[in-house]
Design a protein around this motif. Structure first.
Motif, PDB file in Angstrom:
ATOM      1  N   VAL A  94       0.844  -1.195   0.000  1.00 53.38           N
ATOM      2  CA  VAL A  94       0.000   0.000   0.000  1.00 53.38           C
ATOM      3  C   VAL A  94       0.879   1.246   0.000  1.00 53.38           C
ATOM      4  O   VAL A  94       0.648   2.190  -0.760  1.00 53.38           O
ATOM      5  CB  VAL A  94      -0.949   0.007   1.228  1.00 53.38           C
ATOM      6  CG1 VAL A  94      -1.698   1.327   1.346  1.00 53.38           C
ATOM      7  CG2 VAL A  94      -1.918  -1.151   1.153  1.00 53.38           C
ATOM      8  N   LEU A  95       1.920   1.241   0.821  1.00 52.51           N
ATOM      9  CA  LEU A  95       2.829   2.377   0.912  1.00 52.51           C
ATOM     10  C   LEU A  95       3.545   2.615  -0.422  1.00 52.51           C
ATOM     11  O   LEU A  95       3.639   3.748  -0.892  1.00 52.51           O
ATOM     12  CB  LEU A  95       3.840   2.137   2.031  1.00 52.51           C
ATOM     13  CG  LEU A  95       4.817   3.270   2.311  1.00 52.51           C
ATOM     14  CD1 LEU A  95       4.079   4.554   2.678  1.00 52.51           C
ATOM     15  CD2 LEU A  95       5.774   2.870   3.404  1.00 52.51           C
ATOM     16  N   GLU A  96       4.007   1.556  -1.045  1.00 55.10           N
ATOM     17  CA  GLU A  96       4.711   1.669  -2.328  1.00 55.10           C
ATOM     18  C   GLU A  96       3.795   2.245  -3.410  1.00 55.10           C
ATOM     19  O   GLU A  96       4.203   3.115  -4.185  1.00 55.10           O
ATOM     20  CB  GLU A  96       5.217   0.285  -2.743  1.00 55.10           C
ATOM     21  CG  GLU A  96       6.124   0.293  -3.943  1.00 55.10           C
ATOM     22  CD  GLU A  96       6.641  -1.103  -4.251  1.00 55.10           C
ATOM     23  OE1 GLU A  96       6.604  -1.480  -5.434  1.00 55.10           O
ATOM     24  OE2 GLU A  96       7.075  -1.796  -3.318  1.00 55.10           O
ATOM     25  N   LEU A  97       2.565   1.784  -3.458  1.00 58.18           N
ATOM     26  CA  LEU A  97       1.596   2.280  -4.433  1.00 58.18           C
ATOM     27  C   LEU A  97       1.329   3.773  -4.228  1.00 58.18           C
ATOM     28  O   LEU A  97       1.299   4.546  -5.186  1.00 58.18           O
ATOM     29  CB  LEU A  97       0.287   1.485  -4.322  1.00 58.18           C
ATOM     30  CG  LEU A  97      -0.840   1.870  -5.268  1.00 58.18           C
ATOM     31  CD1 LEU A  97      -0.436   1.643  -6.718  1.00 58.18           C
ATOM     32  CD2 LEU A  97      -2.086   1.066  -4.939  1.00 58.18           C
ATOM     33  N   ALA A  98       1.162   4.188  -2.975  1.00 61.94           N
ATOM     34  CA  ALA A  98       0.893   5.598  -2.669  1.00 61.94           C
ATOM     35  C   ALA A  98       2.115   6.469  -2.959  1.00 61.94           C
ATOM     36  O   ALA A  98       1.975   7.565  -3.497  1.00 61.94           O
ATOM     37  CB  ALA A  98       0.464   5.749  -1.222  1.00 61.94           C
ATOM     38  N   GLN A  99       3.315   5.978  -2.643  1.00 60.27           N
ATOM     39  CA  GLN A  99       4.523   6.772  -2.866  1.00 60.27           C
ATOM     40  C   GLN A  99       4.796   6.966  -4.351  1.00 60.27           C
ATOM     41  O   GLN A  99       5.463   7.922  -4.731  1.00 60.27           O
ATOM     42  CB  GLN A  99       5.733   6.125  -2.175  1.00 60.27           C
ATOM     43  CG  GLN A  99       5.693   6.326  -0.670  1.00 60.27           C
ATOM     44  CD  GLN A  99       6.858   5.688   0.037  1.00 60.27           C
ATOM     45  OE1 GLN A  99       7.385   4.653  -0.385  1.00 60.27           O
ATOM     46  NE2 GLN A  99       7.266   6.258   1.149  1.00 60.27           N
ATOM     47  N   ALA A 100       4.270   6.102  -5.202  1.00 59.65           N
ATOM     48  CA  ALA A 100       4.442   6.262  -6.645  1.00 59.65           C
ATOM     49  C   ALA A 100       3.729   7.516  -7.146  1.00 59.65           C
ATOM     50  O   ALA A 100       4.074   8.044  -8.203  1.00 59.65           O
ATOM     51  CB  ALA A 100       3.914   5.027  -7.369  1.00 59.65           C
ATOM     52  N   GLN A 101       2.750   8.020  -6.367  1.00 62.44           N
ATOM     53  CA  GLN A 101       2.022   9.241  -6.732  1.00 62.44           C
ATOM     54  C   GLN A 101       2.737  10.517  -6.316  1.00 62.44           C
ATOM     55  O   GLN A 101       2.334  11.611  -6.683  1.00 62.44           O
ATOM     56  CB  GLN A 101       0.634   9.238  -6.074  1.00 62.44           C
ATOM     57  CG  GLN A 101      -0.311   8.215  -6.614  1.00 62.44           C
ATOM     58  CD  GLN A 101      -0.966   8.675  -7.908  1.00 62.44           C
ATOM     59  OE1 GLN A 101      -0.993   9.841  -8.225  1.00 62.44           O
ATOM     60  NE2 GLN A 101      -1.493   7.724  -8.660  1.00 62.44           N
ATOM     61  N   LEU A 102       3.805  10.393  -5.521  1.00 61.32           N
ATOM     62  CA  LEU A 102       4.540  11.578  -5.075  1.00 61.32           C
ATOM     63  C   LEU A 102       5.214  12.251  -6.269  1.00 61.32           C
ATOM     64  O   LEU A 102       5.707  11.563  -7.162  1.00 61.32           O
ATOM     65  CB  LEU A 102       5.610  11.206  -4.059  1.00 61.32           C
ATOM     66  CG  LEU A 102       5.136  10.852  -2.661  1.00 61.32           C
ATOM     67  CD1 LEU A 102       6.289  10.291  -1.840  1.00 61.32           C
ATOM     68  CD2 LEU A 102       4.553  12.068  -1.969  1.00 61.32           C
ATOM     69  N   PRO A 103       5.273  13.598  -6.279  1.00 62.83           N
ATOM     70  CA  PRO A 103       5.989  14.271  -7.359  1.00 62.83           C
ATOM     71  C   PRO A 103       7.473  13.931  -7.297  1.00 62.83           C
ATOM     72  O   PRO A 103       8.027  13.754  -6.218  1.00 62.83           O
ATOM     73  CB  PRO A 103       5.767  15.759  -7.083  1.00 62.83           C
ATOM     74  CG  PRO A 103       4.996  15.868  -5.833  1.00 62.83           C
ATOM     75  CD  PRO A 103       4.669  14.500  -5.334  1.00 62.83           C
ATOM     76  N   LYS A 104       8.072  13.819  -8.441  1.00 58.04           N
ATOM     77  CA  LYS A 104       9.501  13.443  -8.504  1.00 58.04           C
ATOM     78  C   LYS A 104      10.392  14.585  -8.057  1.00 58.04           C
ATOM     79  O   LYS A 104      10.186  15.704  -8.262  1.00 58.04           O
ATOM     80  CB  LYS A 104       9.900  13.047  -9.919  1.00 58.04           C
ATOM     81  CG  LYS A 104       9.078  11.889 -10.454  1.00 58.04           C
ATOM     82  CD  LYS A 104       9.432  10.602  -9.784  1.00 58.04           C
ATOM     83  CE  LYS A 104       8.652   9.450 -10.342  1.00 58.04           C
ATOM     84  NZ  LYS A 104       8.051   8.612  -9.436  1.00 58.04           N
TER      85      LYS A 104
END
Length: 104
Positions: A94-104
């Protein structure tokens, strides 16, 4: 200044427990999800332990911390205060999926 306290910004994603008790991201009707921003307030309870930790908003919405950073005290009003940090954490997927949405 009297009454000053440490302020952190928490980028988070709303979560809900599924039938097996595991937390998953609350999705919008189109199946997508958005990250939102909160901060510690003067009366926020609990201690921040790391990303993946779940906190409650002032409306009792459960949110998983995706990223955290300190905020200067005078800039705290740009963010919505949260209620309290819990001792619960979301799973790494869940954390990995959500962190993929963070701006680069």
């Amino acid at each position: 200044m009297k009454g000053k306290y440490a302020v952190n910004q928490y980028i988070g994603v709303p979560v809900a427990a599924n039938a097996s008790g595991q937390y998953e991201i609350k999705r919008e009707p189109d199946g997508d999800f958005k990250l939102h921003s909160w901060r510690t307030g003067k009366h926020s309870k609990g201690k921040y332990q790391g990303v993946g930790q779940i906190f409650l908003t002032e409306n009792n919405l459960k949110v998983a911390v995706v990223a955290a950073s300190p905020v200067p005290f005078k800039e705290r009003h740009q963010f919505t205060p949260m209620q309290r940090l819990t001792s619960e954490f979301v799973g790494p997927d869940v954390l990995e999926l959500a962190q993929a949405q963070l701006p680069k």
